[in-house]
Scaffold this motif. Structure first.
Motif, PDB file in Angstrom:
ATOM      1  N   PHE A  17       0.837  -1.202   0.000  1.00 30.82           N
ATOM      2  CA  PHE A  17       0.000   0.000   0.000  1.00 30.82           C
ATOM      3  C   PHE A  17       0.872   1.252   0.000  1.00 30.82           C
ATOM      4  O   PHE A  17       1.784   1.377   0.823  1.00 30.82           O
ATOM      5  CB  PHE A  17      -0.909   0.002   1.234  1.00 30.82           C
ATOM      6  N   ALA A  19       0.308   5.186   0.320  1.00 30.52           N
ATOM      7  CA  ALA A  19      -0.721   6.161   0.697  1.00 30.52           C
ATOM      8  C   ALA A  19      -0.820   7.299  -0.309  1.00 30.52           C
ATOM      9  O   ALA A  19      -1.920   7.771  -0.617  1.00 30.52           O
ATOM     10  CB  ALA A  19      -0.430   6.715   2.089  1.00 30.52           C
ATOM     11  N   SER A  23      -4.214   8.095  -2.420  1.00 32.44           N
ATOM     12  CA  SER A  23      -4.903   9.378  -2.215  1.00 32.44           C
ATOM     13  C   SER A  23      -5.019  10.166  -3.506  1.00 32.44           C
ATOM     14  O   SER A  23      -6.071  10.717  -3.830  1.00 32.44           O
ATOM     15  CB  SER A  23      -4.172  10.210  -1.162  1.00 32.44           C
ATOM     16  N   TYR A  38     -11.634   1.014   2.627  1.00 31.47           N
ATOM     17  CA  TYR A  38     -10.438   0.264   2.228  1.00 31.47           C
ATOM     18  C   TYR A  38      -9.391   0.282   3.346  1.00 31.47           C
ATOM     19  O   TYR A  38      -8.706  -0.721   3.584  1.00 31.47           O
ATOM     20  CB  TYR A  38      -9.852   0.834   0.943  1.00 31.47           C
ATOM     21  N   GLN A  39      -9.254   1.422   4.024  1.00 29.98           N
ATOM     22  CA  GLN A  39      -8.284   1.515   5.114  1.00 29.98           C
ATOM     23  C   GLN A  39      -8.617   0.514   6.226  1.00 29.98           C
ATOM     24  O   GLN A  39      -7.719  -0.119   6.800  1.00 29.98           O
ATOM     25  CB  GLN A  39      -8.259   2.941   5.695  1.00 29.98           C
ATOM     26  N   ARG A  42      -7.823  -3.130   5.375  1.00 30.34           N
ATOM     27  CA  ARG A  42      -6.403  -3.460   5.481  1.00 30.34           C
ATOM     28  C   ARG A  42      -6.008  -3.866   6.906  1.00 30.34           C
ATOM     29  O   ARG A  42      -5.036  -4.606   7.092  1.00 30.34           O
ATOM     30  CB  ARG A  42      -5.550  -2.271   5.050  1.00 30.34           C
TER      31      ARG A  42
END
Length: 387
Positions: A17, A19, A23, A38-39, A42
């Protein structure tokens, strides 16, 4: 899917991942709800669907919508095994992979605009000599040629655009058209060449792609075609013939049989039908219906256009569907005629209306009778007052 249903993440801790990439590139496409979901996917492992709702502070429907957005863009796979669900979280594409993918790039352009995407795609190359080694210069590996027959072929936009240019076709709205092409290729399981041939046949007269006509035609071709044995014998022969000749030849031969000829106006009508992306076989059924079944001496643009519009609304894209529509229309007409006949034959018992309700009624009551009636009403009022 309900709040009390359980879930289990199949591959927790095995997702790469970035970030910044997520984003900048994914957020504009999937939206804030899916971004937040989604966060959590994980970091969660097992639990209830209600856990997501509590953390994200929204209801079940927004959760399902967010999950659909993630699965639709390939970030999660969902497996239903009641009383719960298994979820496999997928790694987002890298920055370079995302922008190198024509579909994802066009999708991002549709959200934030082409200028911003171009700015994101700019690479800062150093003003120096690159001495990076190639793989084959360092490693000695014998590769076996693998078969790709079992792998789904991805839509090749570059080849599609190349053949478009060679055939002088252009987009009506490039960004939206490209997104639609990817969607249609996936929906109807077509490679780039198969999709191009369909797009070429349904293009506008000015050589621009007509995505609406393309989608309608593909949907029609995907519909199951009835067997010939389902139709009356005469229509079976008509269906077969309709697929073997052009509308112009079919019209000319029918006219010759009746001692007439195809006029320029009728040829214009056929050209108009072709521009409306009505298949030749459907045009032939329409011609036969007008000239033979309706016993018209020639094609009339008003009548033909009305019929053609009706068939398009009812998704008539082949000869079988056209004949089916004709038979349905005939059946309705026969039922209506039968109902009208039964209605006329029915004898209705109607209560005879009073003579005074007739508009031609003439009051023949004598003055003496009227005076007696007025006297009777006066005596009735007096009786009520005394009571």
């Amino acid at each position: 899917m309900r709040p009390g249903d359980s879930f289990s993440i199949l591959n927790r801790g095995k997702v790469s991942f970035d970030a910044d990439t997520f984003s900048l590139l994914y957020l504009p496409i999937i939206g804030r709800d899916a971004f937040g979901l989604y966060q959590l996917l994980r970091v969660f492992s097992t639990g209830k669907i209600s856990h997501f709702l509590e953390y994200l502070d929204f209801g079940l429907n927004p959760f399902i919508d967010a999950l659909d957005k993630l699965s639709g863009i390939g970030l999660v796979r969902v497996f239903d095994q009641q009383p719960g669900y298994f979820l496999e979280v997928k790694s987002p594409l890298s920055f370079e992979e995302f922008l190198a993918d024509d579909f994802y790039k066009q999708l991002l352009i549709s959200r934030i605009g082409e200028n911003k995407v171009q700015a994101l795609a700019q690479k800062n190359e150093p003003n120096a000599l690159e001495v990076t080694k190639k793989f084959h210069e360092v490693y000695s590996v014998k590769f076996e040629r693998s078969s790709k027959l079992d792998q789904p072929e991805k839509f090749d936009l570059t080849s599609f655009k190349s053949i478009m240019e060679s055939q002088h076709l252009t987009f009506s709205n490039e960004n939206q058209d490209i997104l639609s092409l990817y969607s249609l290729a996936e929906k109807f399981d077509l490679n780039w060449y198969e999709l191009f041939k369909a797009a070429e046949q349904t293009a506008n007269a000015d050589k621009t792609l007509n995505i609406a006509n393309l989608a309608r035609t593909l949907a029609g071709k995907s519909e199951p075609v009835p067997s010939l044995s389902e139709f009356p014998k005469g229509f079976q022969d008509l269906i077969v013939i309709s697929k073997e000749v052009t509308p112009a030849d079919f019209l000319s031969k029918l006219k010759q049989q009746t001692g007439g000829f195809a006029s320029q106006e009728e040829m214009k009508i056929l050209n108009h039908l072709t521009k409306q992306n009505i298949a030749d076989q459907v045009q032939n059924i329409l011609i036969h219906y007008v000239l033979i079944q309706q016993e018209k001496s020639s094609l009339n643009s008003s009548f033909v256009n009305t019929l053609a519009n009706d068939w398009l609304r009812h998704k008539v894209y082949n000869a079988e569907a056209a004949v089916k529509r004709i038979l349905e229309h005939q059946q309705k007409a026969e039922e209506k005629q039968k109902n009208n006949k039964n209605h006329k034959n029915q004898r209705k018992l109607v209560k005879k209306a009073p003579e005074w309700s007739n508009a031609s009624y003439v009051n023949t009551t004598s003055a003496e009778d009227i005076a007696k009636f007025e006297q009777y009403k006066a005596s009735r009022r007096k009786d009520r007052e005394e009571k």
